[in-house]
Design an enzyme around this catalytic site. Structure first.
Site, mmCIF file in Angstrom:
data_model
loop_
_atom_site.group_PDB
_atom_site.id
_atom_site.type_symbol
_atom_site.label_atom_id
_atom_site.label_comp_id
_atom_site.label_asym_id
_atom_site.label_seq_id
_atom_site.Cartn_x
_atom_site.Cartn_y
_atom_site.Cartn_z
ATOM 1 C CD GLN A 1 34.468 -34.390 -78.511
ATOM 2 O OE1 GLN A 1 33.483 -35.107 -78.657
ATOM 3 N NE2 GLN A 1 34.614 -33.249 -79.173
ATOM 4 C CB SER A 2 31.403 -35.729 -71.536
ATOM 5 O OG SER A 2 30.409 -36.492 -70.871
ATOM 6 C CG ASN A 3 30.810 -40.567 -75.503
ATOM 7 O OD1 ASN A 3 30.751 -40.095 -76.635
ATOM 8 N ND2 ASN A 3 31.875 -41.217 -75.055
#
Ligand SMILES: *Cc1c(COP(=O)(O)O)cnc(C)c1O
Length: 321
Positions: free
Chosen positions: A73-75
């Site tokens: 879930q890397s922004n």
């Protein structure tokens, strides 16, 4: 100070807002928020500022493909994918984790933004990244590697200028509090504090690393960042303020403190925090207020670093497994 190549696409300056109801509820200092969740690039966040400088370098090097890596879930990966689309680069994201059954939150957006996803494990990730890079080179796709979190000196200088931006907005808080992880945000801010004479505290709440690891990383990055700006300042780890008391069960694992913080911001201010970064940092700030850490302090600024899409990821994606 040196003038570094920069592309302008972030919506700046981001607003500073007073959180009246949250301040009343907690009964401590006046609480303010700097809205870097509103930087304008595909749901925003702190990586957008860094990417203004990183993309300028990628273009100068005539790169064709941006490669970066991160958690599922890397922004950072999502904002990189968006910036790539906007400026006509291909984008490959090396994500650590299992490909999920359903694509939610940031990975839904990664796909939508046209990024290629490559899945790897924690043990294999450096190797996978190197492999992806050399394959790209061999195919003539001119890869440009953006480090984890965009946190090299080129990315970090964005937060040196962001500190100046805040000071120009007229609020001088005694403390600035935010989520710290790959360290670029904090390194940039501490460099800015020296260059622009901000004397308040810069408190990074660690979301995944022990305090000492983060302090060493940030001090090193801050030295290199100041050097890149032509100012060469020495920063020592003991001059970097990091609190790692709020790691809970580890990176991305939501606990009761994050849930309380997310609800409190939502229900007193209509503000959305994320479960991984800002929720944890806000939980830390709330606890520090309750412990009277900010005794006699008039103003504390919470720097919202983004992450909102992770609110829409299912719990599986937050388990970090
Ligand atoms: C990446 C990120 C951070 C941490 O910033 P660093 O510069 O990596 O320390 C904080 N909050 C959010 C929402 C992020 O995506």
């Amino acid at each position: 100070m040196l003038d570094l190549p920069r592309k302008r696409f972030a919506h700046l300056p981001t607003p500073v807002e007073f959180m009246e109801r949250l301040s009343d509820e907690l009964g401590g200092p006046k609480l303010w928020i700097k809205r870097d969740d509103q930087t304008g690039l595909a749901l925003g966040g702190n990586k957008t500022r860094k990417l203004e400088f990183l993309l300028a370098e990628a273009q100068a090097q005539e790169a064709g493909t941006l490669i970066t890596a991160g958690a599922v879930q890397s922004n950072h990966c999502r904002q990189t994918a968006a910036a790539a689309a906007r400026f006509g680069f291909d984008c490959i994201l090396v994500l650590t984790g299992e490909p999920p059954q359903t694509f939610t939150g940031n990975i839904l957006l990664d796909k939508l933004l046209g990024a290629e996803l490559v899945w790897t494990s924690r043990e294999q990730r450096e190797k996978t990244l190197a492999q992806v890079f050399s394959e790209c080179e061999q195919m003539g796709r001119h890869p440009y590697l953006i480090p984890y979190g965009g946190s090299n000196p080129i990315g970090a200088i964005a937060y040196t200028f962001a500190l100046k931006e805040l000071l120009d907005q007229g609020l001088i808080p005694e403390w600035i509090v935010f989520a710290s992880s790959s360290g670029g945000t904090q390194a940039g801010l501490v460099v800015g504090s020296r260059l622009y004479g901000y004397e308040g505290g810069i408190l990074g709440i660690s979301v995944d690393e022990p305090a000492e690891v983060l302090r060493i990383r940030i001090a090193d990055l801050a030295c290199k960042t100041s050097e890149l700006l032509g100012e060469e300042i020495i920063f020592l780890p003991e001059e970097i303020t990091v609190n790692a008391e709020y790691l809970g069960d580890g990176y991305g694992i939501i606990g009761a403190p994050e849930i309380e913080a997310i609800k409190l911001f939502a229900q007193t201010e209509g503000l959305l925090l994320d479960p991984v970064y800002t929720g944890r940092a806000a939980a830390g700030m709330i606890d520090l207020i309750r412990q009277d850490f900010f005794d006699d302090v008039a103003n504390v600024l919470f720097w919202h670093t983004g992450g909102t899409p992770a609110l829409f990821a299912d719990i599986y994606n937050h388990l970090g497994v």
